[in-house]
Design an enzyme around this catalytic site. Structure first.
Site, PDB file in Angstrom:
ATOM      1  N   HIS A  47       0.818  -1.213   0.000  1.00 29.90           N
ATOM      2  CA  HIS A  47       0.000   0.000   0.000  1.00 29.90           C
ATOM      3  C   HIS A  47       0.854   1.267   0.000  1.00 29.90           C
ATOM      4  O   HIS A  47       0.349   2.351  -0.275  1.00 29.90           O
ATOM      5  CB  HIS A  47      -0.922  -0.009   1.222  1.00 29.90           C
ATOM      6  CG  HIS A  47      -2.334   0.398   0.948  1.00 29.90           C
ATOM      7  ND1 HIS A  47      -2.897   0.483  -0.312  1.00 29.90           N
ATOM      8  CD2 HIS A  47      -3.335   0.755   1.805  1.00 29.90           C
ATOM      9  CE1 HIS A  47      -4.156   0.858  -0.218  1.00 29.90           C
ATOM     10  NE2 HIS A  47      -4.445   1.033   1.051  1.00 29.90           N
ATOM     11  N   ASN A  62      -6.940   6.068   4.264  1.00 29.63           N
ATOM     12  CA  ASN A  62      -8.345   6.370   3.994  1.00 29.63           C
ATOM     13  C   ASN A  62      -8.745   7.800   4.348  1.00 29.63           C
ATOM     14  O   ASN A  62      -9.867   8.204   4.055  1.00 29.63           O
ATOM     15  CB  ASN A  62      -9.268   5.361   4.684  1.00 29.63           C
ATOM     16  CG  ASN A  62      -9.105   5.346   6.184  1.00 29.63           C
ATOM     17  OD1 ASN A  62      -8.176   5.932   6.731  1.00 29.63           O
ATOM     18  ND2 ASN A  62     -10.009   4.682   6.865  1.00 29.63           N
ATOM     19  N   ASN A  94      -9.245   3.279  -1.568  1.00 24.44           N
ATOM     20  CA  ASN A  94      -9.750   4.125  -0.487  1.00 24.44           C
ATOM     21  C   ASN A  94      -9.022   5.457  -0.362  1.00 24.44           C
ATOM     22  O   ASN A  94      -9.638   6.475  -0.038  1.00 24.44           O
ATOM     23  CB  ASN A  94      -9.722   3.376   0.844  1.00 24.44           C
ATOM     24  CG  ASN A  94     -10.777   2.303   0.908  1.00 24.44           C
ATOM     25  OD1 ASN A  94     -11.823   2.399   0.268  1.00 24.44           O
ATOM     26  ND2 ASN A  94     -10.516   1.258   1.665  1.00 24.44           N
TER      27      ASN A  94
END
Length: 191
Positions: free
Chosen positions: A17, A65, A111
């Protein structure tokens, strides 16, 4: 401004990520710059002059997020609109080693990008570089997959794609003519 999406905290540094932050660190190294934490702007920043323009580099220091909040903060501070940014992030729908240049206003389920779109977009197109991380082979949860480190061979492919993305970015910064960018995007290719 060029933004690399990531999660804060050392335990996430080497996860899939965080490839957006790997990219920004590579780009900063290429231009001999050091990213420094700016608590007021909620992230790590550096800048350089390239082709008579100041280019800001930014890695949000908030969770993925909600990273749109930090991007909104720095964009207001420097008066930079979303369509003047390049957002770099991981992409499940591309295999490791591939990158995609994309112009649009969607988030494709990411997200971090979703939060940026919700806070800044208003249906404005912005440029992204998606760095392929692939999908899990087994029925592993996506969240567990993106928050884990890539395998050795995947890491090597991702690192190669980041170097390619740095080269593409230098081209975009040098000649930011939107017509050239649109021509590139019409090819709809992965690199």
């Amino acid at each position: 401004m060029i933004v690399g999406l990531a999660n804060p905290i050392v335990k996430y540094d080497k996860t899939r990520h965080n490839v957006g932050s790997w990219f920004i660190q590579n780009l900063a190294n290429y231009h001999h710059k050091v990213l420094k934490e700016n608590k007021k702007l909620l992230g790590y920043t550096a800048s350089f002059i390239y082709s008579n323009s100041r280019v800001y580099l930014f890695i949000p220091n908030v969770f993925m997020n909600i990273n749109g909040e930090s991007i909104l903060t720095i964009s207001k501070f420097y008066n930079i609109k979303l369509n003047e940014m390049l957002i770099v992030h991981d992409e499940l729908d591309l295999n490791p080693g591939l990158i995609r240049l994309k112009l649009g206003y969607g988030h494709n389920g990411h997200n971090g990008v979703r939060n940026i779109v919700n806070l800044l977009s208003k249906k404005k197109h912005f440029l992204r570089i998606q760095i392929g991380i692939g999908r899990p082979m087994k029925s592993k949860k996506i969240a567990d997959f993106v928050l884990s480190s890539p395998l050795f061979n995947e890491r090597k492919l991702i690192e190669e794609s980041i170097l390619n993305a740095v080269n593409i970015t230098n081209f975009l910064v040098k000649d930011s003519n939107i017509l050239i960018i649109k021509k590139i995007l019409k090819c709809n290719r992965n690199y």
